[in-house]
Design a protein around this motif. Sequence first.
Motif, PDB file in Angstrom:
ATOM      1  N   MET A   1       3.464 -13.529 -17.325  1.00 34.29           N
ATOM      2  CA  MET A   1       3.573 -13.069 -15.935  1.00 34.29           C
ATOM      3  C   MET A   1       2.273 -13.330 -15.199  1.00 34.29           C
ATOM      4  SD  MET A   1       4.594  -9.245 -14.630  1.00 34.29           S
ATOM      5  CE  MET A   1       4.673  -8.886 -12.891  1.00 34.29           C
ATOM      6  N   GLU A   2       2.376 -14.061 -14.077  1.00 34.94           N
ATOM      7  CA  GLU A   2       1.173 -14.385 -13.308  1.00 34.94           C
ATOM      8  C   GLU A   2       0.642 -13.141 -12.595  1.00 34.94           C
ATOM      9  OE1 GLU A   2       1.674 -17.516 -10.613  1.00 34.94           O
ATOM     10  OE2 GLU A   2       2.176 -19.025 -12.126  1.00 34.94           O
ATOM     11  N   PRO A   3      -0.707 -13.036 -12.534  1.00 38.56           N
ATOM     12  CA  PRO A   3      -1.283 -11.889 -11.830  1.00 38.56           C
ATOM     13  C   PRO A   3      -0.942 -11.948 -10.343  1.00 38.56           C
ATOM     14  CG  PRO A   3      -2.980 -13.506 -12.375  1.00 38.56           C
ATOM     15  CD  PRO A   3      -1.730 -13.941 -13.071  1.00 38.56           C
ATOM     16  N   LYS A   4      -0.801 -10.759  -9.756  1.00 37.27           N
ATOM     17  CA  LYS A   4      -0.476 -10.659  -8.338  1.00 37.27           C
ATOM     18  C   LYS A   4      -1.644 -11.189  -7.510  1.00 37.27           C
ATOM     19  CE  LYS A   4       1.447  -7.333  -5.065  1.00 37.27           C
ATOM     20  NZ  LYS A   4       1.800  -5.899  -4.836  1.00 37.27           N
ATOM     21  N   PRO A   5      -1.379 -12.068  -6.508  1.00 31.96           N
ATOM     22  CA  PRO A   5      -2.491 -12.591  -5.711  1.00 31.96           C
ATOM     23  C   PRO A   5      -3.214 -11.490  -4.935  1.00 31.96           C
ATOM     24  CG  PRO A   5      -0.383 -13.131  -4.687  1.00 31.96           C
ATOM     25  CD  PRO A   5      -0.082 -12.549  -6.036  1.00 31.96           C
ATOM     26  N   ILE A   6      -4.481 -11.718  -4.721  1.00 31.92           N
ATOM     27  CA  ILE A   6      -5.294 -10.765  -3.956  1.00 31.92           C
ATOM     28  C   ILE A   6      -4.910 -10.875  -2.485  1.00 31.92           C
ATOM     29  CG2 ILE A   6      -7.661 -10.255  -3.239  1.00 31.92           C
ATOM     30  CD1 ILE A   6      -8.457 -11.327  -6.081  1.00 31.92           C
ATOM     31  N   GLN A   7      -4.690  -9.716  -1.835  1.00 29.99           N
ATOM     32  CA  GLN A   7      -4.198  -9.693  -0.461  1.00 29.99           C
ATOM     33  C   GLN A   7      -5.322  -9.347   0.515  1.00 29.99           C
ATOM     34  OE1 GLN A   7      -0.626  -7.251  -0.013  1.00 29.99           O
ATOM     35  NE2 GLN A   7      -0.227  -7.482  -2.203  1.00 29.99           N
ATOM     36  N   VAL A   8      -5.358 -10.070   1.623  1.00 27.86           N
ATOM     37  CA  VAL A   8      -6.325  -9.806   2.695  1.00 27.86           C
ATOM     38  C   VAL A   8      -5.574  -9.731   4.021  1.00 27.86           C
ATOM     39  CG1 VAL A   8      -8.229 -10.754   4.051  1.00 27.86           C
ATOM     40  CG2 VAL A   8      -8.326 -10.840   1.570  1.00 27.86           C
ATOM     41  N   GLU A   9      -5.838  -8.638   4.763  1.00 25.70           N
ATOM     42  CA  GLU A   9      -5.254  -8.480   6.092  1.00 25.70           C
ATOM     43  C   GLU A   9      -6.388  -8.226   7.074  1.00 25.70           C
ATOM     44  OE1 GLU A   9      -1.863  -5.708   4.170  1.00 25.70           O
ATOM     45  OE2 GLU A   9      -1.801  -5.808   6.367  1.00 25.70           O
ATOM     46  N   VAL A  10      -6.321  -8.897   8.222  1.00 29.46           N
ATOM     47  CA  VAL A  10      -7.328  -8.714   9.274  1.00 29.46           C
ATOM     48  C   VAL A  10      -6.689  -7.918  10.395  1.00 29.46           C
ATOM     49  CG1 VAL A  10      -8.853  -9.840  10.926  1.00 29.46           C
ATOM     50  CG2 VAL A  10      -8.459 -10.879   8.678  1.00 29.46           C
ATOM     51  N   ILE A  11      -7.228  -6.727  10.659  1.00 36.96           N
ATOM     52  CA  ILE A  11      -6.711  -5.851  11.709  1.00 36.96           C
ATOM     53  C   ILE A  11      -7.858  -5.538  12.666  1.00 36.96           C
ATOM     54  CG2 ILE A  11      -5.503  -3.688  12.227  1.00 36.96           C
ATOM     55  CD1 ILE A  11      -4.609  -3.633   9.300  1.00 36.96           C
ATOM     56  N   GLY A  12      -7.917  -6.269  13.751  1.00 38.55           N
ATOM     57  CA  GLY A  12      -8.989  -6.043  14.726  1.00 38.55           C
ATOM     58  C   GLY A  12     -10.350  -6.279  14.110  1.00 38.55           C
ATOM     59  N   LYS A  13     -11.159  -5.207  14.032  1.00 38.10           N
ATOM     60  CA  LYS A  13     -12.519  -5.316  13.519  1.00 38.10           C
ATOM     61  C   LYS A  13     -12.617  -4.954  12.042  1.00 38.10           C
ATOM     62  CE  LYS A  13     -14.688  -4.308  17.971  1.00 38.10           C
ATOM     63  NZ  LYS A  13     -15.579  -3.409  18.733  1.00 38.10           N
ATOM     64  N   LYS A  14     -11.440  -4.836  11.372  1.00 36.57           N
ATOM     65  CA  LYS A  14     -11.437  -4.473   9.955  1.00 36.57           C
ATOM     66  C   LYS A  14     -10.768  -5.551   9.112  1.00 36.57           C
ATOM     67  CE  LYS A  14     -11.469   0.578  10.147  1.00 36.57           C
ATOM     68  NZ  LYS A  14     -10.701   1.810   9.824  1.00 36.57           N
ATOM     69  N   ILE A  15     -11.258  -5.697   7.878  1.00 33.35           N
ATOM     70  CA  ILE A  15     -10.617  -6.541   6.870  1.00 33.35           C
ATOM     71  C   ILE A  15     -10.134  -5.610   5.758  1.00 33.35           C
ATOM     72  CG2 ILE A  15     -10.930  -8.386   5.173  1.00 33.35           C
ATOM     73  CD1 ILE A  15     -13.192  -9.475   6.927  1.00 33.35           C
ATOM     74  N   ILE A  16      -8.841  -5.640   5.477  1.00 31.08           N
ATOM     75  CA  ILE A  16      -8.269  -4.836   4.396  1.00 31.08           C
ATOM     76  C   ILE A  16      -8.117  -5.726   3.169  1.00 31.08           C
ATOM     77  CG2 ILE A  16      -6.323  -3.394   3.688  1.00 31.08           C
ATOM     78  CD1 ILE A  16      -7.948  -2.309   6.067  1.00 31.08           C
ATOM     79  N   LEU A  17      -8.740  -5.321   2.062  1.00 22.44           N
ATOM     80  CA  LEU A  17      -8.730  -6.120   0.828  1.00 22.44           C
ATOM     81  C   LEU A  17      -8.061  -5.326  -0.289  1.00 22.44           C
ATOM     82  CD1 LEU A  17      -9.652  -8.552  -0.914  1.00 22.44           C
ATOM     83  CD2 LEU A  17     -11.843  -7.376  -1.201  1.00 22.44           C
ATOM     84  N   LYS A  18      -6.971  -5.877  -0.838  1.00 19.80           N
ATOM     85  CA  LYS A  18      -6.256  -5.257  -1.954  1.00 19.80           C
ATOM     86  C   LYS A  18      -6.402  -6.162  -3.173  1.00 19.80           C
ATOM     87  CE  LYS A  18      -2.861  -3.102   1.123  1.00 19.80           C
ATOM     88  NZ  LYS A  18      -1.431  -2.974   1.494  1.00 19.80           N
ATOM     89  N   GLU A  71      -1.996  -8.805  15.261  1.00 19.18           N
ATOM     90  CA  GLU A  71      -2.390  -8.830  16.669  1.00 19.18           C
ATOM     91  C   GLU A  71      -2.770  -7.413  17.095  1.00 19.18           C
ATOM     92  OE1 GLU A  71      -2.734 -11.422  18.653  1.00 19.18           O
ATOM     93  OE2 GLU A  71      -2.198 -12.735  16.994  1.00 19.18           O
ATOM     94  N   THR A  72      -3.853  -7.303  17.848  1.00 20.19           N
ATOM     95  CA  THR A  72      -4.271  -6.001  18.360  1.00 20.19           C
ATOM     96  C   THR A  72      -4.228  -6.001  19.871  1.00 20.19           C
ATOM     97  OG1 THR A  72      -6.578  -6.706  18.354  1.00 20.19           O
ATOM     98  CG2 THR A  72      -5.793  -5.547  16.395  1.00 20.19           C
ATOM     99  N   ILE A  73      -3.902  -4.846  20.426  1.00 21.43           N
ATOM    100  CA  ILE A  73      -3.839  -4.705  21.884  1.00 21.43           C
ATOM    101  C   ILE A  73      -5.160  -4.140  22.367  1.00 21.43           C
ATOM    102  CG2 ILE A  73      -2.630  -3.553  23.780  1.00 21.43           C
ATOM    103  CD1 ILE A  73      -0.212  -3.377  21.916  1.00 21.43           C
ATOM    104  N   PRO A  74      -5.854  -4.804  23.287  1.00 16.05           N
ATOM    105  CA  PRO A  74      -7.126  -4.282  23.794  1.00 16.05           C
ATOM    106  C   PRO A  74      -6.922  -2.894  24.398  1.00 16.05           C
ATOM    107  CG  PRO A  74      -6.743  -6.536  24.554  1.00 16.05           C
ATOM    108  CD  PRO A  74      -5.475  -6.063  23.943  1.00 16.05           C
TER     109      PRO A  74
END
Length: 456
Positions: A1-18, A71-74
């Motif tokens: 079983m292949e390892p789950k890929p590392i996830q990155v989400e960019v939300i405005g001024k934050k980077i979420i790393l799982k 997408e973020t709303i100003p």
Amino acid sequence: MEPKPIQVEVIGKKIILKMPKNDADVKFVLTLRYSKWNKDGYFWEIPHYPGNLERIQQHFGERLGPVIRHETIPTESYEQSRKVDKNQVLVIKTHSGRIKLIFGYNATLTKTIKSIPYYQYDLKNKWWTIPYSEQFLEEVKRKIGELGLVMVFEEEKKNTEVVAKVSPYDIPNYRKCPEEYVHKLEERRYSEGTIKAYVPLFEEFINYFSKSTMEDLGEKEVMEFSRYLVMERKVSSSFQNQAIDAIKFYFEKVKGEERKYYHVDRPIRGKTLPAVLSEEEVIKILRVTKNLKHIAILMTIYSAGLRIGELINLKIKDIDSNRMQIRVEQAKGKKDRYTILSQRTLEILRRYIKENRPFEYLFEGQGSTKEIPLRYSTTSISAILSKAVKDAGIAKNVTVHTLRHSFATHLLERGTDLRYIQSLLGHESPKTTQIYTHITTKGFDQIISPMDGLDI
């Protein structure tokens, strides 16, 4: 079983790393400034600073899945989003010591605002600001009532989402301020206070770009750092201005580059009115102070209008009882000046000197000797005044500098010419002294210290 890929989400001024737990990967993430583990969501939160996303992609390589961008709303500021009716005036007391006024066009109210010293109009946001004082607030409130308008008063909400200053423990290989920077400040005879302010400010700048060499830093980095101070650190206008000055000193004085204007949003310093004690409040402060040395310190500051740094640098020889003057050497701006010596202060100083027998400085600290005289500490003076203010039951925010402001204000109220107050305070420009208002006509030899008019 292949390892789950590392996830990155960019939300405005934050980077979420799982990512799965891995010591090497965790160590890498901790090198990214202000990264933190969200224990509720089981992910890392990383500021979306320039270069952070690229470093993450480079480190994880093929293990990284597609980057998801949201997408973020100003968002508008609170005041911009508020709808003010045509018969309303929104009055906001800000944390910076000013009053913000938002209203529709009204020539009469605008004229009233323009009659108040240090008013400003913000063309971008379409609002007026004036220095905060109960007097100015009442004046505006009265005019609003006369015009048949409704005043909506609010106090500015404190923004708690502030990024803390980076410390030597936050990043690996924290860079100390270069010795050549400190030596140049000393060589150009900058004051001890300025050196203490500039050094940590410049350190914060060079460590913000910890991946860049000193040679790579330039205008682009100055602009980015300035925006960071405002948007992330939420610093005051004066702090931002001083930070830019500290950085400019490096480029212009240490590196010898030409003077340059950096195209950053360098804020206008909003003028605020100083807190001032009434003569009755000064009496209360002095009456509750029992220690002779402490009384002498507070009386000397108030009766001569001294800065705290000038007080601790006073020497016994600077007290001229024949001419009833105090010599202030190398004050702010590296200038000498004379100020007045109160008769009552002189009497207290004579008692104090006879009892304490200082060696060189008028007020010396613990452990001072004839061979090594030590100045009294500024923190001790602040503590003395804070205790006296509390014991006197005064609710105002009083600092040692408040005594200097009170000295100038009380002189003015007693009819002293503003030009002489300027001389006594050591102000280079009369505009600085004009904050104490009107000009009258008395000569230097006619000036009597407000201390001698107090019933104590």
